[in-house]
Enzyme design. Structure first.
Site, PDB file in Angstrom:
ATOM      1  N   HIS A   1      -5.725 -31.161  -9.444  1.00 14.82           N
ATOM      2  CA  HIS A   1      -6.262 -29.803  -9.286  1.00 14.82           C
ATOM      3  C   HIS A   1      -5.530 -29.080  -8.160  1.00 14.82           C
ATOM      4  O   HIS A   1      -5.105 -27.932  -8.320  1.00 14.82           O
ATOM      5  CB  HIS A   1      -7.771 -29.893  -9.009  1.00 14.82           C
ATOM      6  CG  HIS A   1      -8.384 -28.611  -8.559  1.00 14.82           C
ATOM      7  ND1 HIS A   1      -8.938 -27.710  -9.437  1.00 14.82           N
ATOM      8  CD2 HIS A   1      -8.527 -28.078  -7.317  1.00 14.82           C
ATOM      9  CE1 HIS A   1      -9.392 -26.667  -8.750  1.00 14.82           C
ATOM     10  NE2 HIS A   1      -9.160 -26.872  -7.466  1.00 14.82           N
ATOM     11  N   GLU A   2      -5.356 -29.745  -7.034  1.00 14.58           N
ATOM     12  CA  GLU A   2      -4.658 -29.134  -5.894  1.00 14.58           C
ATOM     13  C   GLU A   2      -3.184 -28.894  -6.209  1.00 14.58           C
ATOM     14  O   GLU A   2      -2.614 -27.892  -5.788  1.00 14.58           O
ATOM     15  CB  GLU A   2      -4.813 -29.993  -4.643  1.00 14.58           C
ATOM     16  CG  GLU A   2      -6.249 -30.120  -4.156  1.00 14.58           C
ATOM     17  CD  GLU A   2      -6.945 -28.790  -3.908  1.00 14.58           C
ATOM     18  OE1 GLU A   2      -6.269 -27.818  -3.494  1.00 14.58           O
ATOM     19  OE2 GLU A   2      -8.152 -28.705  -4.133  1.00 14.58           O
TER      20      GLU A   2
ATOM     21  N   HIS B   1      -2.988 -25.679  -7.986  1.00 11.30           N
ATOM     22  CA  HIS B   1      -2.937 -24.533  -7.063  1.00 11.30           C
ATOM     23  C   HIS B   1      -1.510 -24.343  -6.541  1.00 11.30           C
ATOM     24  O   HIS B   1      -1.014 -23.219  -6.458  1.00 11.30           O
ATOM     25  CB  HIS B   1      -3.879 -24.743  -5.868  1.00 11.30           C
ATOM     26  CG  HIS B   1      -5.314 -24.501  -6.162  1.00 11.30           C
ATOM     27  ND1 HIS B   1      -5.793 -23.325  -6.705  1.00 11.30           N
ATOM     28  CD2 HIS B   1      -6.411 -25.281  -5.955  1.00 11.30           C
ATOM     29  CE1 HIS B   1      -7.100 -23.393  -6.821  1.00 11.30           C
ATOM     30  NE2 HIS B   1      -7.506 -24.573  -6.381  1.00 11.30           N
TER      31      HIS B   1
ATOM     32  N   GLU C   1      -9.387 -21.035  -9.511  1.00  8.03           N
ATOM     33  CA  GLU C   1     -10.026 -22.347  -9.652  1.00  8.03           C
ATOM     34  C   GLU C   1     -10.019 -22.806 -11.108  1.00  8.03           C
ATOM     35  O   GLU C   1      -9.739 -23.975 -11.388  1.00  8.03           O
ATOM     36  CB  GLU C   1     -11.461 -22.314  -9.112  1.00  8.03           C
ATOM     37  CG  GLU C   1     -11.538 -22.209  -7.608  1.00  8.03           C
ATOM     38  CD  GLU C   1     -10.821 -23.333  -6.891  1.00  8.03           C
ATOM     39  OE1 GLU C   1     -10.953 -24.515  -7.288  1.00  8.03           O
ATOM     40  OE2 GLU C   1     -10.118 -23.037  -5.909  1.00  8.03           O
TER      41      GLU C   1
END
Length: 177
Positions: A31-32, A35, A109
């Site tokens: 997930h990071e 980003h 997100e």
């Protein structure tokens, strides 16, 4: 992720390591990475710098206006009264900007969750998010208006729904993992 250029670091807090399984940690890292790959952090920093610059420019225009000091009871332009007047006048602008930043943050997100679901296993991200949510005492069903105004991240149930849909429609090859 933290740092600039070649000096980037990944920071894992001890609570994350203590509470999540290895697969869940990898999913959160995916997930990071989402980003990072989508350049969300850099975009957000640039937007914050721009927002701060505009705020300071407006402040410089208004702080020494005699009318603002007089509106608050002063007989001439006082810096302190100009500061108070600016804070009062800027609050609605700040609220609108905050709403826009929250909408943008929630979109980011969802994108990072989709990236993690495409490049790893969404089920591990979901289980990790559940554990993080329990630890943070998150509200699973906030009122939609409250969520829209105050939440920078989508609620857990909305994230789970989006991750599940992403996994359903994305093709994963064992070779890509």
């Amino acid at each position: 992720f933290t740092g600039w250029g070649p000096k980037k670091r990944i920071v894992l807090y001890d609570t994350l390591i203590r509470e999540l399984t290895e697969e869940e940690i990898v999913a959160v890292l995916a997930h990071e990475v989402g980003h990072y790959k989508k350049k969300h952090t850099v975009q957000f920093i640039l937007a914050s710098v721009l927002q701060t610059g505009i705020m300071l420019w407006l402040f410089s225009l208004l702080v020494n206006q005699p009318a603002l000091s007089q509106a608050l009871g002063g007989d001439q332009a006082y810096f302190q009264l100009g500061l108070i007047a600016f804070a009062i006048l800027y609050s609605p602008v700040s609220m609108v900007l905050g709403l826009a930043m929250n909408v943008w943050s929630r979109k980011n997100e969802y994108e990072a969750d989709a990236y993690a679901a495409r490049h790893y296993e969404g089920k591990f991200l979901i289980s990790g998010l559940k554990k993080i949510s329990v630890h943070a005492l998150s509200n699973l069903t906030p009122h939609p208006v409250y969520e829209w105004v105050y939440y920078s991240h989508p609620s857990l149930l909305k994230r789970i729904d989006a991750i599940t849909k992403e996994e359903k429609y994305s093709y994963k090859s064992k070779d890509k993992l």
